[in-house]
Design a protein around this motif. Structure first.
Motif, mmCIF file in Angstrom:
data_model
loop_
_atom_site.group_PDB
_atom_site.id
_atom_site.type_symbol
_atom_site.label_atom_id
_atom_site.label_comp_id
_atom_site.label_asym_id
_atom_site.label_seq_id
_atom_site.Cartn_x
_atom_site.Cartn_y
_atom_site.Cartn_z
ATOM 1 N N UNK A 1 -0.387 -12.284 -18.425
ATOM 2 C CA UNK A 1 -0.466 -12.650 -17.012
ATOM 3 C C UNK A 1 -1.778 -13.376 -16.736
ATOM 4 N N UNK A 2 -1.748 -14.391 -15.884
ATOM 5 C CA UNK A 2 -3.004 -15.055 -15.510
ATOM 6 C C UNK A 2 -3.814 -14.158 -14.570
ATOM 7 N N UNK A 3 -5.101 -14.408 -14.516
ATOM 8 C CA UNK A 3 -5.972 -13.606 -13.649
ATOM 9 C C UNK A 3 -5.638 -13.810 -12.179
ATOM 10 N N UNK B 1 9.881 -13.883 -19.963
ATOM 11 C CA UNK B 1 8.835 -13.213 -20.727
ATOM 12 C C UNK B 1 8.019 -12.250 -19.880
ATOM 13 N N UNK B 2 8.596 -11.841 -18.744
ATOM 14 C CA UNK B 2 8.000 -10.768 -17.965
ATOM 15 C C UNK B 2 7.109 -11.180 -16.816
ATOM 16 N N UNK B 3 7.061 -12.466 -16.493
ATOM 17 C CA UNK B 3 6.199 -12.942 -15.415
ATOM 18 C C UNK B 3 7.014 -13.249 -14.163
ATOM 19 N N UNK C 1 2.811 -13.378 -7.449
ATOM 20 C CA UNK C 1 3.446 -14.473 -8.185
ATOM 21 C C UNK C 1 2.466 -14.945 -9.257
ATOM 22 N N UNK C 2 2.904 -14.964 -10.505
ATOM 23 C CA UNK C 2 2.029 -15.386 -11.603
ATOM 24 C C UNK C 2 1.947 -16.904 -11.706
ATOM 25 N N UNK C 3 3.096 -17.567 -11.563
ATOM 26 C CA UNK C 3 3.143 -19.024 -11.691
ATOM 27 C C UNK C 3 3.948 -19.627 -10.546
ATOM 28 N N UNK C 4 3.416 -20.717 -9.997
ATOM 29 C CA UNK C 4 4.169 -21.550 -9.062
ATOM 30 C C UNK C 4 4.287 -22.925 -9.710
ATOM 31 N N UNK D 1 0.944 -20.298 -21.084
ATOM 32 C CA UNK D 1 0.476 -18.965 -20.676
ATOM 33 C C UNK D 1 -0.814 -18.592 -21.387
ATOM 34 N N UNK D 2 -0.907 -18.935 -22.664
ATOM 35 C CA UNK D 2 -2.086 -18.528 -23.436
ATOM 36 C C UNK D 2 -3.319 -19.355 -23.095
ATOM 37 N N UNK D 3 -3.108 -20.516 -22.530
ATOM 38 C CA UNK D 3 -4.250 -21.335 -22.130
ATOM 39 C C UNK D 3 -4.974 -20.747 -20.926
#
Length: 307
Positions: free
Chosen positions: A21-23, A53-55, A151-154, A282-284
Motif C-alpha cells: 500500500x502507498x503511504x 492484489x488487495x488495494x 483509496x490507495x490509487x486513483x 506499486x513498488x515504486x
C-alpha cells in the motif's frame, strides 16, 4: 517459446502476490494526446490488477467515449449520475461512484454521453481547471469521515486531446503515466504533451510530474518495436517500466464483454503483463522522481523536437 517462458515466469512470480500500500493516496492520470496508444486499456487493466492484489482503487472516467466505464462493467447510459454531474452540477462524487461487479475494491466514476458537451460548458465556469480536484478531495474526505477504507490509487482516464477535461485530469493528479505504442510515430507529439504538463506544473499544479512510461502493443518479433523501446528507454531510463505490454487479442476482446482482461482471461499474456506492470507501479511507491519535474531531460526534449 520465449513468450511462453516469460508467461510461465510471470505466473510463478505473481501468483497470489499482494502489492504494498502507498503511504498516501496516489492520483495518477493516464495521458497521451495521440489516440489509439492504449490509454483506456492501460488505465482499467492497471486498476483491475491493483484491486485484485488487495488495494482499493478508483477510476475516474474523464473521456466522453466512456470506454473505461464499459470495460469495468458499470452503468453509464444517459441519465446515470456521472462525472458530468460532478464537474458541471457539483454533484458529490459519492452519489455517482459505482463498484465494479467483477472486482471488489475497484470503483469507477462513470462517463456518459453528456460529458461530450462539458468542454464548452466548463469555459465559462468559475475555477474551471480545478473542479475535478475539488470534487475528489471532498470524496476522499467523505470516505474518511464515513469510516470507509482509504483509496490507495486513483487512476484518471483522459480523452486524446488537450482540452479542459484533460487539464482537469492533470490538475487533480500528482503523477502522469504515459502509455507509448511501440510503433512508428510513437513519440510524435510527446514533446507537446510534456510542454503542456510543464505549463500545468508552473501555473496550476506544482506537484505534477511524469512518474511512469509504459510501452504498449509490443511485438518482440519486429525490429521496429525493439528500436522504439530502446529509444524510449534511452530518453526516459528511470521512468520506463521494465514490463512491456504485448499485442494481444484477449486485451482487445475483453471490453466487448464488459470486462478487463484481468477477469476475461487472467492467464493470458496481456493479463500477466498488466499484473507485472501494476506490481512495478506499486513498488515504486509515492515518492516523486528526482530530476526534471516535466519528466524529460532537456537534451531529450531537444532531440524530440528535431525528430
Amino acid at each position: 517459446m520465449a513468450e511462453l517462458h516469460e508467461d510461465a515466469r510471470r505466473r510463478i512470480e505473481l501468483r497470489g502476490r499482494r502489492f504494498p500500500r502507498p503511504a498516501a493516496t496516489r492520483v495518477i492520470t493516464v495521458a497521451n494526446q495521440k489516440g489509439g496508444v492504449g490509454k483506456t486499456t492501460t488505465a482499467v487493466n492497471l486498476a483491475a490488477a491493483l484491486a485484485q492484489s488487495g488495494l482499493t482503487v478508483l477510476v475516474l472516467d474523464n473521456d466522453p467515449q466512456g470506454n473505461a466505464s464499459t470495460a469495468l462493467g458499470v452503468e453509464h447510459r444517459a441519465g446515470t449520475p456521472s462525472i458530468y454531474e460532478v464537474l458541471i452540477e457539483d454533484l458529490p462524487m459519492e452519489k455517482a461512484v459505482q463498484e465494479s461487479p467483477e472486482i471488489p475494491g475497484l470503483w469507477c466514476l462513470p462517463a456518459t454521453i453528456d460529458l461530450s458537451g462539458a468542454e464548452i460548458e466548463l469555459v465559462s465556469m468559475v475555477a474551471r481547471e480545478t473542479r475535478l480536484r475539488t470534487a475528489l478531495d471532498r470524496y476522499l474526505g467523505w470516505r474518511q469521515a464515513s469510516g470507509l477504507p482509504d483509496v490507495d490509487y486513483v487512476l484518471v482516464d483522459c480523452p486524446p486531446s488537450l482540452g479542459l477535461l484533460t487539464v482537469n485530469a492533470f490538475v487533480v493528479a500528482r503523477e502522469v503515466l504515459i502509455p507509448i505504442q511501440c510503433e512508428y510515430y510513437a513519440l510524435e507529439g510527446l514533446s507537446q504533451l510534456l510542454k503542456t504538463i510543464q505549463l500545468i506544473q508552473a501555473h496550476l499544479n506544482p506537484t505534477l510530474h511524469v512518474s511512469t512510461i509504459l510501452l504498449t502493443m509490443y511485438d518482440a518479433r519486429t525490429n521496429l518495436a525493439q528500436q522504439v523501446a530502446a529509444e524510449v528507454r534511452q530518453h526516459f531510463p528511470d521512468r520506463t517500466l521494465r514490463t512491456t505490454v504485448p499485442r494481444s487479442v484477449r486485451i482487445s476482446e475483453a471490453p466487448s464483454y464488459g470486462q478487463t482482461v484481468m477477469t476475461y482471461d487472467a492467464g493470458s499474456s496481456g493479463a500477466l503483463a498488466y499484473l507485472e506492470a501494476a506490481r512495478e507501479v506499486a513498488e515504486r511507491g509515492a515518492a516523486p522522481t528526482n530530476g526534471s519535474s516535466m519528466g524529460m531531460p532537456a537534451m531529450a526534449a531537444g532531440e524530440e523536437e528535431e525528430r
